[in-house]
Design a protein around this motif. Sequence first.
Motif, PDB file in Angstrom:
ATOM      1  N   ASN A 166      -5.658  14.546 -70.544  1.00 17.63           N
ATOM      2  CA  ASN A 166      -5.304  15.928 -70.217  1.00 17.63           C
ATOM      3  C   ASN A 166      -3.879  15.960 -69.660  1.00 17.63           C
ATOM      4  N   SER A 274     -12.745  20.038 -65.838  1.00 16.11           N
ATOM      5  CA  SER A 274     -12.700  21.399 -66.407  1.00 16.11           C
ATOM      6  C   SER A 274     -13.012  21.363 -67.898  1.00 16.11           C
ATOM      7  N   GLU A 275     -12.895  20.168 -68.506  1.00 14.41           N
ATOM      8  CA  GLU A 275     -13.244  20.049 -69.935  1.00 14.41           C
ATOM      9  C   GLU A 275     -14.750  19.960 -70.133  1.00 14.41           C
ATOM     10  N   ARG A 276     -15.470  19.631 -69.080  1.00 12.77           N
ATOM     11  CA  ARG A 276     -16.913  19.427 -69.209  1.00 12.77           C
ATOM     12  C   ARG A 276     -17.733  20.480 -68.457  1.00 12.77           C
TER      13      ARG A 276
END
Lengths: 296, 473
Positions: A166, A274-276
């Motif tokens: 990220n 925040s991606e999961r």
Amino acid sequence: MSNEVEKDKLSGTDTTGHEWDGIKELNTPLPRWWLYTFYACILFAIGYCVLYPSIPLPWGGHTEGLLKFTNRKAIEEDLKANAVAARPQYASIAARDLDAIQADAKLRDFAVAGGRAAFAQNCAPCHGNSGQGAKGYPNLLDDVWLWGGSLDQIHQTIRFGVRNANPESHQGVVMPAWGEAAKNPPQVLAAAQISAVADYVLSLNHKDVDMGSAKAGQAVFAENCAACHGENAEGNQDMGAPPLITGVWLYGGDKASLVETITHGRAGQMPAWSERLDEPTVKMLALYVHQLGGGK
Amino acid sequence: MSSPTAPHGASLYEAHKKVYPRAVTGRFRRLKWAVMGICLAFFYLMPLVRWDRGEGSPDQAILIDLAGQRVYLFGLEFWPQEIYFVTGVMVLAMLLLFLATALFGRVWCGYACPQTVWTDLFVMVERWIEGDRMERVRLDRAAWSWTKLRKKLAKHAIWLGIAVASGCAFVGWFADAPRLSHRLLHGTASMTDYGFVLLLTTTTYLLGGIAREQVCTYMCPWPRIQSALLDEHSRVVSYQAWRGEPRGKASDPTAGACVDCLACVQVCPTGIDIRDGHQLQCIDCSLCVDACDSVMRKLDRETGLIRWESFTGQTQRAAGLPAEWRPVRARTILYAALLLAVAGAMLTGLTLRQPYRMDVLHDRQPLFVALSGERLRNGYVVKLSNQTRSAQVFTLTVANHPEVVLAIAGEQDSAVHHIQLTADPDGQTVYHITAALPQSHMEGGTEPLIFVLSGAGRPDIRVSDHFFGPVWP
């Protein structure tokens, strides 16, 4: 067999007609309603077997019952109902910033409880179930932070993680492998230098070391380490360089551990959550971690 | 449905033989009416008695508030953590039962047990509608007619009415009774309320109306236990066989006092013949004493052919000696002493009760956290209970280590050695606090820590716990 009821001579009670070695069983009959209660239980059991999963099948599995009841389904429904009930709080958490959530005692309590659950599911494998950490995984209860311990800094770290793909993640500076020529050609340190700088760091933490070696290590430190860890080894949160004077160690604070760290380098990583996870959950995690005791 | 039989055809199961107790008058019957009246009045009316506890608190004299986790008993209020008072009451009840049984046999069964009280009430209704024993027997044997149908319907309707009232009164003990009865009547009460009303209605109707003595004989464990509590000095209802036998006509000079009139059998609510000796089914209600005494009086004979008598007393009478009774003996002294001890302990506990309480729980994991500057920190959950109706601010300090730095976890660390904790009114307030100590102040891996909570103009509350650190230096 005669059909006459025999009376026991001594007690005057009827016998059942059963006889063992000359001893006859007296008949003290159970009330008939008791028998009917037993029949009612049998009927109940049949009804239960028809409605609920109950009989294992020889080829695997079991009868499902007409109601198709399973505990898994019941729990899934409970979870769904919980999620629906918690919607307003999720919406408030999504809409407000962290300080506003913290100022609202009721919402903060909700967020901390939600954060505790999310922590157990997502964070505990590395940071421990109470956030106590492990070697290589920071303790979240103490007062030493690699990337900052304020609410916003914790939130930032959880959202984007550390040294991952990220672009927003903390990259900082990787601790080089000072003792491996193959990995770190221009800056390689000799084993004696590494031992000396480890002694110097130990001396900063009031440990008994060879003062001559520590003195030599101080020069090595100023030349190679101070750029990231600071002249007084106070650390640098922008680089993710830990302070070396607190007595709190991520990879161990004895001489062997320090030598290993300096020789082979370190580069801890953490996923970008925040991606999961959704944004309210990440906020709840930040609030939970902040109130564990180490939050600044 | 056919039922299993023994090899020679006798049934192993017994069809229910209905008992038709006859009406009786006398001193024991009067006592039984009085006890029944008091028990029923207490059960039905107690939930309606009010008790002012001030604004915001329930005003029911006795209230078991399960949802709110409170038991209100007039001026007293109990919390779940004081469950030992309930245990104490149960121990007291048990000892009282033991003592009463050792002295007077099954007086509980005969007079005060709910099963006896409601059965008596249901039989009273039955007698009122269908008449006394012989009329009831005739009515049951008679073919169905309008009169029979009317009487049966009326009886069951009144029984159901009593049962429903019992159900409603029962739930009234667990909620504000006047408001709950309003909700029950208007159909706005919860399904739980209606469920319990239905449950108690069913049990009252079935146990009091239909099952009656079957409950005492077959369901209740007490008849089996009581044989271990009785001894030869316990007074129980007994037939004086030495005087009564051989039975015979009143005109027969060779016969004993018993004229075999069967009055004792007819009045018996469990349908037994007391002249067969004291037996499992006998609940010591002593209605047969009243029945026999009235017959003896009519015959101008000495009363007391059936009487409350111990086994020893009866033997003495049989031998022509005056009967003596020994109420004071090892077992009654033991029961009474235990009774006084438990009652005394409970009374002491009640008098020494404090409205505030602190519980401290050390964090299970981690036991300690190493901080910068060679300090250690431990976490504790501190629970403050406040039974009063107003919030109270307390100061928490550590008595034996004044240098310990205290903080409420999650709040800004500052070097304070005492923190202010507020105990919310009528509830428990939970704080997660931390205590920090320089590592040099630790001698081994563990250091005792004494938390002191002061304030509210009360004596300090002290709770001992520990401060943990690494066992290595």
